[in-house]
Design a protein around this motif. Sequence first.
Motif, mmCIF file in Angstrom:
data_model
loop_
_atom_site.group_PDB
_atom_site.id
_atom_site.type_symbol
_atom_site.label_atom_id
_atom_site.label_comp_id
_atom_site.label_asym_id
_atom_site.label_seq_id
_atom_site.Cartn_x
_atom_site.Cartn_y
_atom_site.Cartn_z
ATOM 1 N N ARG A 152 34.920 42.351 -34.166
ATOM 2 C CA ARG A 152 34.919 40.902 -34.400
ATOM 3 C C ARG A 152 34.677 40.142 -33.105
ATOM 4 N NH1 ARG A 152 38.855 41.631 -38.403
ATOM 5 N NH2 ARG A 152 40.562 41.328 -36.939
ATOM 6 N N THR A 153 35.301 40.617 -32.029
ATOM 7 C CA THR A 153 35.089 39.971 -30.721
ATOM 8 C C THR A 153 33.616 40.057 -30.323
ATOM 9 O OG1 THR A 153 37.294 40.739 -30.129
ATOM 10 C CG2 THR A 153 35.959 39.864 -28.349
ATOM 11 N N THR A 156 31.576 37.624 -32.301
ATOM 12 C CA THR A 156 31.780 36.249 -31.853
ATOM 13 C C THR A 156 30.989 35.995 -30.568
ATOM 14 O OG1 THR A 156 33.999 36.281 -32.797
ATOM 15 C CG2 THR A 156 33.524 34.527 -31.219
ATOM 16 N N PRO A 159 26.522 36.414 -31.574
ATOM 17 C CA PRO A 159 26.570 36.052 -32.999
ATOM 18 C C PRO A 159 25.492 36.721 -33.854
ATOM 19 C CG PRO A 159 26.675 34.089 -31.606
ATOM 20 C CD PRO A 159 26.360 35.243 -30.705
#
Length: 189
Positions: A152-153, A156, A159
């Motif tokens: 997820r990092t 983020t 993108p």
Amino acid sequence: LPFASFDELATGEAAREALERLRAATNQSHGAMERHCLRTRQIAAELASRRGWTVDDEVLTVAAILHDIGLYPTASRGGVYTADGAELARELLASHGWPSERIERCADAIERHHELRSQLRHGEEVEALRNADLVDLSAGWLSYGLDRRWLRTLNTAVPRRGLAAELAIQIAHALRERPLTMLQIFRRP
Ligand SMILES: [Fe+2]
């Protein structure tokens, strides 16, 4: 940023030129495809380190940058796109004086990234890139044991926006221009 960008990773001459080729082929810098390549590169390195593999970082970087370039009209030679990308890599790396064993490992990683079975016998970079591409295309649904928070990092920091549309456009184009070669991707000997 918690993750290095390609501008930081692509320090060698060959990687630099590969990045320029990708940006020319996709007609943008840091676009959806480049970001897919960067996440794939980061995931491959993470998988490799978790498995205790020692990979050649520059092989991995160049292979990640060029793994899908054969989808684009300026890089395509009208063949199977994974093979076209591998051929482009062979020429580019030979022009930078890489030894043939290193060139072949990089070309294998590109050419074999859609194989359905383990490619470990061709090199750890080859298998790491194949697995990493699946992780990124599946949006982490397939994770090979990677930490979901780490993924997820990464998503983020780099993108995913625009990737599905970009792939749909390029794959539709390739299906129109060379439909039989697209089927061959999954039918290599
Ligand atoms: Fe890919």
